[in-house]
Scaffold this motif. Structure first.
Motif, PDB file in Angstrom:
ATOM      1  N   SER A 440     -10.300  -2.398   1.080  1.00 55.52           N
ATOM      2  CA  SER A 440     -10.046  -0.964   0.990  1.00 55.52           C
ATOM      3  C   SER A 440      -8.991  -0.662  -0.072  1.00 55.52           C
ATOM      4  O   SER A 440      -7.826  -1.058   0.065  1.00 55.52           O
ATOM      5  N   ARG A 441      -9.402   0.020  -1.136  1.00 56.22           N
ATOM      6  CA  ARG A 441      -8.455   0.346  -2.204  1.00 56.22           C
ATOM      7  C   ARG A 441      -7.371   1.320  -1.724  1.00 56.22           C
ATOM      8  O   ARG A 441      -6.185   1.116  -2.038  1.00 56.22           O
ATOM      9  N   PRO A 442      -7.703   2.384  -0.974  1.00 55.05           N
ATOM     10  CA  PRO A 442      -6.631   3.268  -0.487  1.00 55.05           C
ATOM     11  C   PRO A 442      -5.604   2.532   0.376  1.00 55.05           C
ATOM     12  O   PRO A 442      -4.396   2.775   0.262  1.00 55.05           O
ATOM     13  N   ALA A 443      -6.084   1.633   1.246  1.00 52.70           N
ATOM     14  CA  ALA A 443      -5.152   0.899   2.108  1.00 52.70           C
ATOM     15  C   ALA A 443      -4.220   0.034   1.269  1.00 52.70           C
ATOM     16  O   ALA A 443      -2.991   0.026   1.472  1.00 52.70           O
ATOM     17  N   PHE A 444      -4.763  -0.674   0.301  1.00 58.21           N
ATOM     18  CA  PHE A 444      -3.929  -1.567  -0.500  1.00 58.21           C
ATOM     19  C   PHE A 444      -3.007  -0.795  -1.432  1.00 58.21           C
ATOM     20  O   PHE A 444      -1.907  -1.270  -1.751  1.00 58.21           O
ATOM     21  N   ARG A 445      -3.415   0.380  -1.875  1.00 61.82           N
ATOM     22  CA  ARG A 445      -2.492   1.181  -2.671  1.00 61.82           C
ATOM     23  C   ARG A 445      -1.345   1.705  -1.813  1.00 61.82           C
ATOM     24  O   ARG A 445      -0.217   1.877  -2.297  1.00 61.82           O
ATOM     25  N   THR A 446      -1.638   1.956  -0.551  1.00 61.32           N
ATOM     26  CA  THR A 446      -0.555   2.314   0.379  1.00 61.32           C
ATOM     27  C   THR A 446       0.399   1.139   0.549  1.00 61.32           C
ATOM     28  O   THR A 446       1.629   1.306   0.532  1.00 61.32           O
ATOM     29  N   PHE A 447      -0.177  -0.070   0.704  1.00 59.58           N
ATOM     30  CA  PHE A 447       0.666  -1.259   0.806  1.00 59.58           C
ATOM     31  C   PHE A 447       1.493  -1.439  -0.466  1.00 59.58           C
ATOM     32  O   PHE A 447       2.662  -1.836  -0.407  1.00 59.58           O
ATOM     33  N   MET A 448       0.903  -1.151  -1.615  1.00 57.20           N
ATOM     34  CA  MET A 448       1.624  -1.261  -2.877  1.00 57.20           C
ATOM     35  C   MET A 448       2.826  -0.316  -2.893  1.00 57.20           C
ATOM     36  O   MET A 448       3.933  -0.701  -3.313  1.00 57.20           O
ATOM     37  N   ALA A 449       2.612   0.920  -2.429  1.00 55.97           N
ATOM     38  CA  ALA A 449       3.701   1.896  -2.418  1.00 55.97           C
ATOM     39  C   ALA A 449       4.826   1.450  -1.487  1.00 55.97           C
ATOM     40  O   ALA A 449       6.016   1.573  -1.822  1.00 55.97           O
ATOM     41  N   ILE A 450       4.452   0.904  -0.321  1.00 52.84           N
ATOM     42  CA  ILE A 450       5.477   0.426   0.613  1.00 52.84           C
ATOM     43  C   ILE A 450       6.224  -0.759   0.015  1.00 52.84           C
ATOM     44  O   ILE A 450       7.452  -0.876   0.126  1.00 52.84           O
ATOM     45  N   GLY A 451       5.476  -1.670  -0.639  1.00 51.57           N
ATOM     46  CA  GLY A 451       6.128  -2.803  -1.286  1.00 51.57           C
ATOM     47  C   GLY A 451       7.072  -2.362  -2.394  1.00 51.57           C
ATOM     48  O   GLY A 451       8.164  -2.917  -2.546  1.00 51.57           O
ATOM     49  N   ALA A 452       6.664  -1.350  -3.170  1.00 55.86           N
ATOM     50  CA  ALA A 452       7.538  -0.836  -4.231  1.00 55.86           C
ATOM     51  C   ALA A 452       8.809  -0.230  -3.638  1.00 55.86           C
ATOM     52  O   ALA A 452       9.909  -0.401  -4.189  1.00 55.86           O
ATOM     53  N   PHE A 453       8.670   0.447  -2.494  1.00 59.69           N
ATOM     54  CA  PHE A 453       9.848   0.976  -1.803  1.00 59.69           C
ATOM     55  C   PHE A 453      10.756  -0.166  -1.355  1.00 59.69           C
ATOM     56  O   PHE A 453      11.987  -0.058  -1.394  1.00 59.69           O
ATOM     57  N   GLY A 454      10.137  -1.284  -0.953  1.00 59.82           N
ATOM     58  CA  GLY A 454      10.920  -2.449  -0.561  1.00 59.82           C
ATOM     59  C   GLY A 454      11.767  -2.998  -1.688  1.00 59.82           C
ATOM     60  O   GLY A 454      12.862  -3.517  -1.459  1.00 59.82           O
TER      61      GLY A 454
END
Length: 563
Positions: A440-454
């Motif tokens: 799922s591209r939307p799910a992984f882009r959400t994970f990307m955003a959370i990782g960037a916040f990290g």
């Protein structure tokens, strides 16, 4: 292209030597030293033996890397394939490619630096013979994990490191060492039992335990249900060793209690065994199972990134009585979360980022634990409030070179561009932006955003640590009790050790309490730490050296052996 031309038989010998020599050295360490090699005392002789064996292994690893064909890093090289247990088709199958070679070099380097450091600064504990033997057994098991190409041999090597690390923590560790050692061994053993079941399932269902053949088959001989069960079982064991949230709780206790060299080896090489298993076994052998669990793996990874960062922020705040070693341990949970996120993308970009982050974490966190151990030796504590409030000057005023190197390692850990920590995190986030087909591209882009916040949280707590430990806080001297380690340090300086021998005992000195000094970086510390700092800069400025090795191998691995 090879740096030096080495025959195939010599390459085979070098790889076998790298795996077996530490084990033979461990046996030799327990034997009485020959009369001509005793030196000043038997303890010095066995410590010198540890430096010699690990140095020989490092030299062999460097020669092996020089003879490696860099034009074909996806090809298994220096291979040995001998039948061991014919009834089970278990073979002594060794080999290296662009994925395993950097980890092999990292392990050999860190173990040598730990042996060298221990020669001058042996942790308090029982016999040095046992200490050297355990470190060498640990090195042999770790190197074998990255070199073997048989599932059952991988499991044996994977388990081989548990006992020596348990005793290093339990016998040479600090406070709460027994509880931390038991927690470490119970978590990892329970995870390994489940992992063994998954490995046996793959071997029995496919008819072979050969990792190269299984990777080439790319899961075509296994049904989807078998792959899902295998990934779940093997993944639990690997996730405990990585460690992945929420299976991470053994790690902070183990790091806090472990001696300095134990923490360096635990963070620098042992954690990499788990993520290496994901890349070497699960991605190519059970791709359908990995695709099923990839979103969950990514979700746990980003939770670990944020959780580890928030835990570090909580420990770093004033009045929290946070332990600096414990904080660095929690930072590892976050950094290894980036590695798992890259693996979960199942793309060449993400997996290359994960492998790069693995090496960067080993270099930077290994250096950080060396430095924190040195700070703890000088102050008598790793408590952040004590370190920050001791004099108002802290490391910049008391040991400026030590403070500058600690600040460098912290900045490298937060991912500053131009240093090794940057590339792995950036590539994993790029991989999450465009995951593999079927995810799922939307799910992984959400994970990307959370990782960037990290990454922002990581920068926050690392800068707080640098400000407090290196710059200090203006705490009135009268607030320190007479029993405070910082007050005792202020009342007398720590002597400098001779550059060519173990540290002498502390002696009293007379220095005004307003300008207390600590021993700055000693010669043996500079020798042990400089390679890690230099490689951190080199990997940051010239990432193509590492990516040129891993990328072709990753491309072929994800394609099922087809380049």
């Amino acid at each position: 292209m090879t740096v030096i031309d080495i025959s195939a038989s010599v390459m085979q010998f070098l790889l076998a030597f790298i795996v077996v020599a530490p084990l033979l050295g461990a046996v030799a360490a327990l034997l009485p030293a020959p009369p001509g090699l005793k030196g000043k005392n038997p303890d010095q002789a066995v410590l010198r033996h540890g430096v010699t064996v690990t140095g020989a292994v490092l030299l062999a690893a460097i020669v092996l890397a020089a003879g490696f064909d860099h034009d074909h890093p996806a090809t298994m090289q220096a291979t040995t394939d001998i039948s061991w247990i014919p009834a089970l088709d278990v073979r002594i199958h060794l080999g290296i490619d662009g994925i395993s070679l950097p980890l092999l070099l990292l392990t050999a380097l860190l173990t040598f630096l730990c042996a060298l450091y221990s020669y001058f600064k042996l942790p308090a504990g029982p016999s040095p013979k046992a200490f050297v033997a355990l470190v060498l057994v640990l090195e042999s098991g770790t190197l074998a994990t990255f070199a073997v190409l048989d599932l059952l041999l991988f499991f044996l090597a994977f388990e081989m490191v548990l006992i020596p690390m348990y005793f290093l923590i339990n016998r040479w560790g600090g406070g709460q060492r027994q509880a931390a050692a038991w927690k470490f061994i119970l978590y990892t053993l329970l995870g390994s039992v489940v992992m063994l079941l998954g490995l046996l399932l793959i071997g029995l269902k496919s008819g072979t335990f050969d990792m190269v053949a299984l990777a080439t088959d790319n899961g075509r001989g296994l049904t989807t249900s078998v792959q899902v069960i295998a990934v779940l079982a093997i993944g639990i064991g690997l996730a405990v060793k990585t460690p992945m949230w929420p299976l991470h709780s053994w790690l902070p206790d183990a790091h806090t209690a472990a001696p300095t060299v134990g923490s360096v080896l635990l963070a620098g090489v042992l954690l990499k065994m788990g993520t290496y298993g994901f890349v070497r076994i699960l991605l190519p052998v059970a791709p359908d199972g990995m695709r099923t669990f990839a979103p969950y793996l990514a979700a746990f990874a980003v939770v670990g990134i944020v959780y580890g960062s928030l835990a570090c922020l909580a420990l770093a705040r004033t009045g929290a009585k946070g332990d600096l070693k414990r904080l660095i341990a929690y930072s590892s949970v976050g950094h290894m979360g980036f590695v798992l996120l890259g693996i979960a993308t199942m793309t060449p970009t993400g997996v290359n980022g994960a492998l790069f982050a693995n090496i960067a974490h080993g270099l930077i966190t290994g250096l950080l634990f060396f430095l924190v151990g040195a700070v703890k030796d000088r102050y008598g504590t790793a408590d952040l409030d004590t370190l920050a409030g001791a004099t108002g000057a802290a490391l910049y005023g008391r040991a400026p070179r030590l403070g500058a190197l600690l600040a460098f390692a912290a900045i490298a850990s937060l991912g500053l561009p131009g240093l090794a920590g940057f590339w792995g995190e950036m590539l994993t986030l790029f991989g999450a932006y465009s995951p593999a087909e079927g995810l799922s591209r939307p799910a992984f882009r959400t994970f990307m955003a959370i990782g960037a916040f990290g990454t922002l949280l990581t920068a926050a707590y690392m800068l707080i640590v640098v400000r407090r430990v290196c710059m200090g806080e203006h705490t009135p001297h009268s607030r320190l009790s007479p029993d405070d380690p910082a007050r005792r340090t202020a009342d007398g300086p720590e002597p400098s050790a001779a550059p060519d021998g173990p540290e002498p005992s502390a002696t009293a000195g007379a220095r005004p309490a307003t300008t207390p000094q600590l021993a700055d970086i000693r010669t043996y510390e500079a020798v042990a730490w400089t390679p890690l700092a230099a490689l951190t800069v080199l990997a940051g400025l010239w990432p193509a050296v590492l990516l040129g090795l891993t990328d072709p191998a990753v491309q072929q691995l994800l394609a099922g052996g087809k380049s």
